[in-house]
Scaffold this motif. Structure first.
Motif, PDB file in Angstrom:
ATOM      1  N   SER A  22      51.765  89.048  -6.430  1.00 46.14           N
ATOM      2  CA  SER A  22      51.707  90.219  -5.578  1.00 46.14           C
ATOM      3  C   SER A  22      52.975  91.051  -5.688  1.00 46.14           C
ATOM      4  O   SER A  22      54.075  90.528  -5.871  1.00 46.14           O
ATOM      5  N   TYR A  24      54.252  92.292  -3.277  1.00 48.30           N
ATOM      6  CA  TYR A  24      54.999  91.942  -2.067  1.00 48.30           C
ATOM      7  C   TYR A  24      55.923  90.747  -2.291  1.00 48.30           C
ATOM      8  O   TYR A  24      56.778  90.458  -1.476  1.00 48.30           O
ATOM      9  N   THR A  63      38.125  85.731  -1.625  1.00 47.75           N
ATOM     10  CA  THR A  63      38.002  86.917  -0.773  1.00 47.75           C
ATOM     11  C   THR A  63      38.053  86.528   0.695  1.00 47.75           C
ATOM     12  O   THR A  63      38.739  87.158   1.504  1.00 47.75           O
ATOM     13  N   ILE A  66      41.667  85.672   1.636  1.00 44.53           N
ATOM     14  CA  ILE A  66      42.496  86.872   1.776  1.00 44.53           C
ATOM     15  C   ILE A  66      42.161  87.602   3.081  1.00 44.53           C
ATOM     16  O   ILE A  66      43.059  88.053   3.804  1.00 44.53           O
ATOM     17  N   GLN A  67      40.895  87.709   3.385  1.00 44.56           N
ATOM     18  CA  GLN A  67      40.486  88.381   4.622  1.00 44.56           C
ATOM     19  C   GLN A  67      40.997  87.633   5.855  1.00 44.56           C
ATOM     20  O   GLN A  67      41.349  88.249   6.853  1.00 44.56           O
ATOM     21  N   SER A  68      41.053  86.304   5.786  1.00 45.55           N
ATOM     22  CA  SER A  68      41.520  85.523   6.933  1.00 45.55           C
ATOM     23  C   SER A  68      43.017  85.745   7.173  1.00 45.55           C
ATOM     24  O   SER A  68      43.494  85.579   8.298  1.00 45.55           O
ATOM     25  N   LEU A  69      43.761  86.139   6.153  1.00 42.99           N
ATOM     26  CA  LEU A  69      45.200  86.389   6.321  1.00 42.99           C
ATOM     27  C   LEU A  69      45.477  87.633   7.137  1.00 42.99           C
ATOM     28  O   LEU A  69      46.517  87.720   7.792  1.00 42.99           O
ATOM     29  N   SER A  70      44.581  88.582   7.087  1.00 37.71           N
ATOM     30  CA  SER A  70      44.804  89.827   7.814  1.00 37.71           C
ATOM     31  C   SER A  70      44.052  89.863   9.148  1.00 37.71           C
ATOM     32  O   SER A  70      44.101  90.866   9.854  1.00 37.71           O
ATOM     33  N   ALA A  71      43.386  88.779   9.482  1.00 36.17           N
ATOM     34  CA  ALA A  71      42.622  88.737  10.747  1.00 36.17           C
ATOM     35  C   ALA A  71      43.536  88.472  11.928  1.00 36.17           C
ATOM     36  O   ALA A  71      44.588  87.996  11.857  1.00 36.17           O
TER      37      ALA A  71
END
Length: 71
Positions: A22, A24, A63, A66-71
């Motif tokens: 990343s 980041y 996917t 990754i989505q769980s990281l921004s939840a």
């Protein structure tokens, strides 16, 4: 042959030029992982151990992660 959910050497997933980390991530080699997107899933490996083990998961599983990281 299926690779999903298995831990294998990173060279068995993708060639060196296809792994990336990343933007980041720091460039000093801290606690980073690299990924290699493939047609049948995503490889994940430790940046500090590029010839070591890697985990291969389905695209859907990656996917969801990754989505769980921004939840």
């Amino acid at each position: 042959m299926t690779r999903l959910g298995t831990t294998i050497r990173s060279t068995g997933i993708a060639s060196e030029g296809t792994w990336f980390k990343s933007s980041y991530s720091s460039q000093d080699g801290g606690n980073c992982v690299e990924i290699a997107a493939q047609a049948d899933g995503v490889g994940v490996r430790d940046t500090k151990s590029t010839d070591g083990p890697a985990v291969f998961v389905s695209g859907a599983a990656f996917t969801s992660f990754i989505q769980s990281l921004s939840a």
